[in-house]
Write a protein that holds these residues in place. Structure first.
Motif, PDB file in Angstrom:
ATOM      1  N   LEU A 151     -13.669  26.361 -16.200  1.00 57.37           N
ATOM      2  CA  LEU A 151     -12.421  25.992 -16.847  1.00 57.37           C
ATOM      3  C   LEU A 151     -12.014  27.098 -17.812  1.00 57.37           C
ATOM      4  CD1 LEU A 151     -13.051  22.217 -17.725  1.00 57.37           C
ATOM      5  CD2 LEU A 151     -11.893  23.168 -15.711  1.00 57.37           C
ATOM      6  N   ARG A 203      -9.934  28.591 -21.174  1.00 58.46           N
ATOM      7  CA  ARG A 203      -9.707  28.104 -22.539  1.00 58.46           C
ATOM      8  C   ARG A 203      -8.410  27.293 -22.616  1.00 58.46           C
ATOM      9  NH1 ARG A 203     -11.962  29.263 -27.432  1.00 58.46           N
ATOM     10  NH2 ARG A 203     -10.655  28.731 -29.247  1.00 58.46           N
ATOM     11  N   MET A 210      -9.086  23.808 -21.235  1.00 58.87           N
ATOM     12  CA  MET A 210      -9.888  23.006 -22.159  1.00 58.87           C
ATOM     13  C   MET A 210      -9.061  22.594 -23.366  1.00 58.87           C
ATOM     14  SD  MET A 210     -12.924  21.659 -22.487  1.00 58.87           S
ATOM     15  CE  MET A 210     -14.091  22.632 -21.506  1.00 58.87           C
ATOM     16  N   LEU A 253      -9.568  22.536 -29.984  1.00 59.75           N
ATOM     17  CA  LEU A 253     -10.675  23.341 -29.482  1.00 59.75           C
ATOM     18  C   LEU A 253     -11.029  24.464 -30.453  1.00 59.75           C
ATOM     19  CD1 LEU A 253     -12.653  24.153 -27.179  1.00 59.75           C
ATOM     20  CD2 LEU A 253     -10.785  25.548 -26.246  1.00 59.75           C
ATOM     21  N   PHE A 263     -16.231  26.701 -26.581  1.00 63.68           N
ATOM     22  CA  PHE A 263     -16.981  25.919 -25.588  1.00 63.68           C
ATOM     23  C   PHE A 263     -17.788  26.849 -24.704  1.00 63.68           C
ATOM     24  CE2 PHE A 263     -13.338  27.169 -23.124  1.00 63.68           C
ATOM     25  CZ  PHE A 263     -13.734  27.153 -21.785  1.00 63.68           C
ATOM     26  N   PHE A 311     -19.874  20.984 -19.975  1.00 59.73           N
ATOM     27  CA  PHE A 311     -19.466  21.945 -20.994  1.00 59.73           C
ATOM     28  C   PHE A 311     -19.793  21.387 -22.383  1.00 59.73           C
ATOM     29  CE2 PHE A 311     -16.783  22.407 -17.303  1.00 59.73           C
ATOM     30  CZ  PHE A 311     -16.742  23.782 -17.099  1.00 59.73           C
ATOM     31  N   ILE A 313     -18.882  21.597 -26.245  1.00 63.23           N
ATOM     32  CA  ILE A 313     -17.626  21.932 -26.902  1.00 63.23           C
ATOM     33  C   ILE A 313     -17.755  21.801 -28.416  1.00 63.23           C
ATOM     34  CG2 ILE A 313     -15.174  21.320 -27.095  1.00 63.23           C
ATOM     35  CD1 ILE A 313     -15.529  19.930 -24.316  1.00 63.23           C
ATOM     36  N   LEU A 341     -18.055  17.648 -22.177  1.00 65.64           N
ATOM     37  CA  LEU A 341     -17.187  17.319 -21.049  1.00 65.64           C
ATOM     38  C   LEU A 341     -17.986  17.483 -19.767  1.00 65.64           C
ATOM     39  CD1 LEU A 341     -14.268  16.689 -19.964  1.00 65.64           C
ATOM     40  CD2 LEU A 341     -14.066  19.174 -19.631  1.00 65.64           C
TER      41      LEU A 341
END
Length: 305
Positions: free
Chosen positions: A7, A9, A12, A23, A26, A38, A40, A54
């Protein structure tokens, strides 16, 4: 848990914003083989640090995922086990979609992976399993059974060495011929599914193999990871510590059923690793070595390395 679905940034940040989080950073987790996970660092709406996890599910679809999330919510809310509960998505459900796959956001419980193993830790694991196995099951949504998973792995039997074909088929046939139990089991309590803090268990993770069956099967899966040496040979002191603590916390063990379950559990992970994803594009651990459980199966069936 390895990352099969990277994924960005931007992805996310957008997902966390839907939940009200900002965020910070991560990274992909490095343990496990089935899903993309993930770790985070985020801030909640009040600007306070909020560690999150996640999980992006590589095979489970939303309908199949739902009963596991209901189980997690029940265990975290009512049973006082160190289990993370799913956070509600913007639509009020416990799952979302990212990269066109089902995903779940959860708080990250304190602690770290620690793969050290000794009798003291085995006692803690045995006591935790006893608590889990005493959880009521009458309000649970139906969960897929381990017997169905085993049946789905029979095609892999043909990939086993010739000298193990008969023993493998025999033990699997004997186990499948017995009715399933009605105890809630984790089904995957390997060392990478616990977190530790100050020498104590702080989190029990990854319930996506949970089901109802005999507690001896759950014990067997656990013993085959926690209580063997690198050659797959059982370590008696660790096994005794785990089972003693399990019984002290109210668990009961049928020794004959456990003997067979130890063979079946070793075979199950041997076969699943033969069938597991080969992740050339994954970040992290990827698929695990089937030979580890070939050695354990040998010891559990004939005491051979």
């Amino acid at each position: 848990m390895s990352v099969y679905t990277p994924l960005s940034r931007q992805q996310m940040s957008a997902l966390l914003a839907d939940y009200g989080f900002q965020l910070v950073d991560f990274r992909g987790a490095s343990h496990g083989i089935e899903n993309s996970t993930f770790l985070i660092e985020a801030r909640d709406p009040q600007g306070q640090p909020s560690p999150l996890v996640l999980t992006v599910f590589e095979t489970l679809e939303p309908d199949a995922l739902t009963p596991y999330l209901e189980l997690l919510a029940q265990l975290a809310d009512h049973e006082h086990l160190p289990v993370p509960a799913p956070l509600p998505a913007p639509d009020g459900h416990w799952q979302c979609r990212v990269a066109n796959k089902a995903a779940v956001l959860m708080p990250r419980l304190p602690g770290d992976h620690d793969f050290a193993v000794d009798a003291h830790r085995c006692r803690q694991v045995g006591a935790l399993l006893a608590r889990l196995h005493q959880c009521p099951v009458n309000t649970l949504a139906p969960l897929p059974g381990e017997r169905e998973r085993l049946a789905g792995l029979t095609e892999q039997l043909r990939h086993l060495p010739d000298q193990w074909q008969n023993a493998a088929r025999e033990c699997l046939t004997r186990w499948q011929a017995t009715p399933a139990g009605q105890t809630l089991i984790h089904g995957d309590l390997f060392r990478d599914n616990l977190l530790w803090q100050d020498g104590q268990i702080s989190a029990l993770l990854d319930f996506y193999n949970a089901c109802l069956d005999h507690p001896e099967y759950d014990l067997a899966v656990t013993l085959n990871d926690w209580c063997v040496d690198e050659a797959g040979k059982p370590v008696a002191a660790r096994q005794t510590a785990l089972l003693d603590a399990y019984r002290e916390q109210g668990g009961t063990v049928d020794d004959a059923r456990l003997t067979l379950a130890l063979q079946v559990a070793a075979l199950r992970f041997w076969l699943s690793r033969l069938a597991g994803p080969v992740a050339e594009q994954s970040e992290g651990q990827g698929s695990k070595d089937p030979a580890e459980f070939a050695r354990i199966f040998a010891w559990r069936t004939q005491g051979l390395d």
